[in-house]
Design an enzyme around this catalytic site. Structure first.
Site, short mmCIF file in Angstrom:
data_model
loop_
_atom_site.label_atom_id
_atom_site.label_comp_id
_atom_site.label_asym_id
_atom_site.label_seq_id
_atom_site.Cartn_x
_atom_site.Cartn_y
_atom_site.Cartn_z
N ALA A 10 29.19 76.21 14.09
CA ALA A 10 28.78 75.10 15.09
C ALA A 10 26.88 75.90 16.34
CB ALA A 10 29.84 75.14 16.39
N GLY A 11 26.66 75.26 15.72
CA GLY A 11 25.42 75.38 17.09
C GLY A 11 24.49 74.22 17.41
N LYS A 16 27.34 74.45 10.39
CA LYS A 16 27.17 75.16 9.09
C LYS A 16 29.11 75.29 9.20
CE LYS A 16 22.44 76.29 9.15
NZ LYS A 16 21.48 77.78 8.67
N ASP A 105 26.69 83.71 18.30
CA ASP A 105 26.63 83.34 17.30
C ASP A 105 25.26 84.64 16.63
OD1 ASP A 105 24.70 82.58 19.72
OD2 ASP A 105 23.58 81.06 18.63
N THR A 189 -4.69 64.99 19.41
CA THR A 189 -3.57 65.21 20.80
C THR A 189 -2.43 65.62 19.80
OG1 THR A 189 -4.30 63.70 22.96
CG2 THR A 189 -2.04 64.35 22.45
#
Length: 262
Positions: A10-11, A16, A105, A189
Site C-alpha cells: 500500500a503506497g 499493489k 516499503d 514553458t
C-alpha cells in the site's frame, strides 16, 4: 498443498497486491487505487484462501482500515501481518540509526533487491510520490538512503506555488517530452518545466551513483523501479536495470520466513 501468501504493498499513489506460491513466485498480481482517487475495490473473488496476508502500508490509518475491511469481507478471520523494518531480516542489515524509522516499503524493497541481485553492490532508485534511493552493499548491509520529491510532486509543487506556471501530470509531461527528449533545452514553458523536473530526478541519481561508486571503489548496479522509471530512464546516461516487483518480492521472502517460524 501449501496455501499461497497474499502480499499487499500500500503506497501513497496506489495499492499493489500479489499471491506468492511456496517457491515465492508471484503467481497472480493486481493493483487498485485509493478511495480518495475513486479507486474501485479489488476483485479477489476468484482467489483461493491464502495462508495469510503480509502488508506493507505507508499510506496511513484510513488505508489500513480499508484493507482490513476488504480482507474480512473476502476471507473472514484471515491472519495478517503488517510488516515493520527491523535491525536485520532475510539477509539484509538495516543501517538506519533508528531501524524502525525506515519505511516498510523501502525495507521490503531492499530485501527483494538483495535476493534479485545477490553478491552485487546496488543503488536502488524507486520513483513514486517520493523518489527514494537506497545504498545496499553486496554483503546485505543497507548503508543509508536519500529521499526527494518525485517527478509528479516536483511539477505539482511548481504549479501550485507559482502564479504563472502550469500544473502538469506525469502523463501530460511524458507526452510533451516524447518528441523533444533529444533537446537539452526546451522552447516553451510546459516542456521546460517537464524537462527541468525530469533532469532533476536524473541528476540526483547520477550524482548519487557516482558518489557511491567512488566511496566503495567497486562497480554498483543501478536498479530502477516505480511509475516514472521509464521517463527517468530516458534522461539517464548510466546503464541500469529495471525491476518493478522488488517490494512484493521482498514481502514474499518475509512471509516465507514468518510462515517457517509458525
Amino acid at each position: 498443498m501449501n496455501k499461497p501468501h497474499l502480499l499487499i504493498d500500500a503506497g501513497n499513489s496506489r495499492i499493489k497486491w500479489a499471491l506468492a506460491d511456496a517457491r515465492r513466485t508471484l503467481v497472480d498480481t493486481g493493483a487498485f487505487g485509493h478511495t480518495r482517487d475513486g479507486g474501485a475495490d479489488p476483485d479477489w473473488s476468484a482467489l483461493p484462501r491464502p495462508h495469510g496476508a503480509w502488508i506493507s502500508n505507508v499510506a496511513g490509518a484510513d488505508v489500513a482500515a480499508r484493507l482490513d475491511a476488504l480482507l474480512d469481507a473476502r476471507w473472514p478471520g484471515l491472519p495478517r501481518t503488517t510488516i515493520r523494518s527491523r535491525p536485520a531480516q532475510c539477509g539484509v542489515t538495516n543501517g538506519y540509526t533508528t531501524p524502525d524509522q525506515l519505511g516498510s516499503d523501502r525495507w521490503a524493497g531492499l530485501i527483494g533487491a538483495r535476493a534479485a541481485f545477490p553478491g552485487e553492490h546496488l543503488l536502488i532508485a524507486t520513483f513514486g510520490t517520493a523518489t527514494t534511493l537506497e545504498a545496499l552493499r553486496a554483503d546485505g548491509r543497507f548503508t543509508g538512503g536519500l529521499i526527494a520529491p518525485g517527478w509528479a510532486l516536483m511539477m505539482r509543487a511548481l504549479g501550485t506555488h507559482t502564479a504563472q506556471l502550469p500544473t502538469l501530470t506525469t502523463d501530460i509531461a511524458s507526452g510533451l517530452l516524447a518528441g523533444a527528449q533529444a533537446e537539452p533545452f526546451q522552447v516553451d514553458t510546459p516542456r521546460s518545466l517537464s524537462a527541468g523536473c525530469l533532469y532533476a530526478q536524473a541528476g540526483l541519481i547520477e550524482r548519487a551513483w557516482r558518489d557511491l561508486a567512488d566511496a566503495w571503489q567497486a562497480p554498483v548496479r543501478l536498479v530502477l523501479a516505480g511509475g516514472a522509471a521509464d521517463d527517468v530512464a530516458r534522461a539517464l546516461t548510466l546503464p541500469h536495470t529495471r525491476h518493478d516487483a522488488l517490494i512484493l518480492s521482498g514481502l514474499a521472502l518475509i512471509a516465507a520466513e514468518g510462515a517457517a517460524q509458525d
